[in-house]
Design a protein around this motif. Structure first.
Motif, mmCIF file in Angstrom:
data_model
loop_
_atom_site.group_PDB
_atom_site.id
_atom_site.type_symbol
_atom_site.label_atom_id
_atom_site.label_comp_id
_atom_site.label_asym_id
_atom_site.label_seq_id
_atom_site.Cartn_x
_atom_site.Cartn_y
_atom_site.Cartn_z
ATOM 1 N N VAL A 13 -4.034 -2.668 -2.922
ATOM 2 C CA VAL A 13 -3.408 -3.769 -2.195
ATOM 3 C C VAL A 13 -3.416 -5.027 -3.038
ATOM 4 C CG1 VAL A 13 -3.706 -5.331 -0.223
ATOM 5 C CG2 VAL A 13 -3.842 -2.868 0.107
ATOM 6 N N LEU A 14 -4.546 -5.284 -3.710
ATOM 7 C CA LEU A 14 -4.631 -6.456 -4.568
ATOM 8 C C LEU A 14 -3.671 -6.345 -5.755
ATOM 9 C CD1 LEU A 14 -6.086 -9.138 -5.118
ATOM 10 C CD2 LEU A 14 -7.774 -7.847 -6.446
ATOM 11 N N LEU A 15 -3.619 -5.141 -6.370
ATOM 12 C CA LEU A 15 -2.735 -4.947 -7.522
ATOM 13 C C LEU A 15 -1.267 -5.050 -7.137
ATOM 14 C CD1 LEU A 15 -4.529 -1.999 -9.378
ATOM 15 C CD2 LEU A 15 -4.463 -4.415 -10.028
ATOM 16 N N GLU A 16 -0.897 -4.625 -5.929
ATOM 17 C CA GLU A 16 0.495 -4.709 -5.495
ATOM 18 C C GLU A 16 0.848 -6.110 -4.992
ATOM 19 O OE1 GLU A 16 2.949 -2.540 -5.572
ATOM 20 O OE2 GLU A 16 1.791 -0.929 -6.493
ATOM 21 N N LEU A 17 -0.140 -6.793 -4.401
ATOM 22 C CA LEU A 17 0.140 -8.104 -3.811
ATOM 23 C C LEU A 17 0.346 -9.168 -4.885
ATOM 24 C CD1 LEU A 17 0.390 -9.529 -1.086
ATOM 25 C CD2 LEU A 17 -2.055 -10.068 -1.216
ATOM 26 N N LEU B 134 0.850 -1.196 0.000
ATOM 27 C CA LEU B 134 0.000 0.000 0.000
ATOM 28 C C LEU B 134 0.881 1.239 0.000
ATOM 29 C CD1 LEU B 134 -2.936 1.021 0.116
ATOM 30 C CD2 LEU B 134 -2.701 1.115 2.605
ATOM 31 N N PRO B 135 1.060 1.898 -1.145
ATOM 32 C CA PRO B 135 1.878 3.117 -1.191
ATOM 33 C C PRO B 135 1.306 4.204 -0.288
ATOM 34 C CG PRO B 135 1.418 2.274 -3.401
ATOM 35 C CD PRO B 135 0.554 1.503 -2.455
ATOM 36 N N ALA B 136 2.172 5.084 0.174
ATOM 37 C CA ALA B 136 1.756 6.167 1.069
ATOM 38 C C ALA B 136 0.900 7.188 0.317
ATOM 39 C CB ALA B 136 2.986 6.853 1.665
ATOM 40 N N GLY B 137 -0.073 7.770 1.038
ATOM 41 C CA GLY B 137 -0.909 8.814 0.478
ATOM 42 C C GLY B 137 -2.030 8.344 -0.417
ATOM 43 N N ALA C 280 -10.537 4.738 -0.184
ATOM 44 C CA ALA C 280 -11.458 4.035 -1.075
ATOM 45 C C ALA C 280 -10.713 3.176 -2.097
ATOM 46 C CB ALA C 280 -12.363 5.042 -1.789
ATOM 47 N N LEU C 281 -9.520 3.604 -2.481
ATOM 48 C CA LEU C 281 -8.739 2.851 -3.461
ATOM 49 C C LEU C 281 -7.830 1.815 -2.831
ATOM 50 C CD1 LEU C 281 -7.673 5.735 -5.900
ATOM 51 C CD2 LEU C 281 -9.549 4.103 -6.171
ATOM 52 N N ALA C 282 -7.744 1.797 -1.501
ATOM 53 C CA ALA C 282 -6.799 0.902 -0.823
ATOM 54 C C ALA C 282 -7.026 -0.574 -1.145
ATOM 55 C CB ALA C 282 -6.861 1.146 0.688
#
Length: 384
Positions: free
Chosen positions: A293-297, A280-283, A287-289
């Motif tokens: 998270v799924l796209l980064e994981l 989860l990038p900062a900032g 709502a987009l978290a």
């Protein structure tokens, strides 16, 4: 003087051409002189036997004619196959049968339906085990079968060659440390070990940031052992009649997956639960978290596969290409045709160039795998 030089060149060229023509026709002359069947009252069948050496020698002329027609029809249906493969297909199809109605029905089927005929499909299935494949070099063969129920622990050819790789590495280390350590003036073995060590230490210092030198040195043994194993294993696979262990995805996947688990453990040890923030990038808005998270994981987890797939695909593709081109060059060299014989140096030089390229790929892939480990370690420790 110039006339003498030109005449010598002409004589040399004529000698070379004579040797080429003699080599091309030598086997055909031997077939005619030694293996030519005698004349019969019905006539001579020498041409049929000469053009189709795989036919049964004790059959009537009608049966030989049908078998040769089947052979010729297979050659027309498979223009991209070598004469040896076409001969295998024809022999598998007619099985040297003496049943004339059966051979006639088979020939009619081939003439009518072509590659879609039942005869062609059956011959393809039966000849699949007889026609050599470039993938045969990757077959796993059990030397010492061992199993407990449905669990198999057989000692196979990959096990043997990995044991040989380990023995070579230990033997190299023994030559360096047999007299209590390195010398102030290094010999060839010590220079090789120091070169490998420095080659691995540089990416460790360059790719892993935010850590002291002593902390980085804790990762060096694992990375050094991985690089040394892959380097020796890839180079050993270039030896003829050897086995390329890294051309099997299961082995490279096990290596990359185990390193991925170890790097994940290091990330939790260094950062605790804060390590999960790598997904989860900062900032980012709340709502987009879930989506981010799924796209980064997903790409993070695919790191366990990417290194293994890259290594396996490059080694398998390279060895298969060398095998295919080597077979083509050898087939052209053995064919009784002046055009193929003169054109044979082309594929031969390509094989030599591809072998040199594959040697470079073997070294490069070990280095790329090491760089990937360093990048993943940097991300795990610094949360980048």
């Amino acid at each position: 003087m110039n006339f003498l030089i030109h005449s010598e060149l002409v004589v040399l060229v004529l000698i070379v051409l004579f040797l080429l023509i003699l080599r091309i026709n030598l086997r055909r002359l031997l077939v005619i002189l030694v293996f030519n069947p005698p004349e019969t009252e019905q006539g001579s069948t020498a041409g049929i036997y000469e053009d189709h050496p795989g036919l049964h020698p004790d059959t009537s002329e009608r049966i030989v004619e049908l078998q040769s027609d089947i052979h010729q029809r297979f050659a027309e249906l498979m223009p991209d196959r070598t004469p040896q493969e076409v001969l295998v297909m024809a022999e598998v199809a007619h099985a040297e049968s003496r049943d004339i109605p059966f051979l006639e029905s088979m020939l009619d089927d081939l003439n009518t339906n072509g590659t879609g005929s039942q005869t062609f499909r059956d011959a393809m299935e039966q000849a699949a085990e007889l026609i050599p494949s470039p993938l045969e070099q990757f077959s796993i063969l059990p030397f010492i079968p061992m199993n407990i129920g449905n669990l198999y622990f057989s000692f196979t050819n990959p096990s043997l060659f990995m044991l040989l790789t380990l023995s070579l590495v230990l033997l190299l280390v023994h030559f360096v440390t047999k007299k209590g350590g390195g010398n102030s003036v290094p010999n060839a073995w010590q220079s090789l070990v120091e070169l490998i060590h420095d080659f691995v230490l540089n990416p460790v210092n360059e790719q892993i940031g935010g850590l002291s030198g002593n902390v980085k040195q804790k990762f060096s043994p694992t990375i050094l052992v991985t690089f040394t194993f892959l380097l020796f294993r890839n180079l050993q696979g270039m030896i003829p009649y050897s086995f390329t262990v890294t051309s099997h995805f299961l082995i490279t996947l096990g290596l990359s997956f185990s390193l991925f688990i170890g790097i994940t453990i290091v990330g939790f040890q260094r950062n605790g639960l804060h390590f999960l923030s790598i997904s989860l990038p900062a900032g980012v808005p709340l709502a987009l978290a879930p989506f981010l998270v799924l796209l980064e994981l997903i790409p993070h987890c695919f790191r366990a596969l990417s290194s293994g797939i890259r290594l396996f695909a490059n080694m398998m593709a390279g060895h298969s290409s060398v095998k295919i081109l080597s077979g083509s060059a050898w087939t052209m060299l053995c064919m009784n045709d002046l055009f193929y014989f003169i054109g044979d140096p082309g594929p031969l030089f390509i094989v030599l160039a591809l072998t040199g390229l594959e040697l470079g790929v073997a070294i490069l892939q070990a280095h790329v795998f090491t760089i990937s480990i360093c990048i993943y370690l940097n991300d795990a420790t610094n949360l980048h």
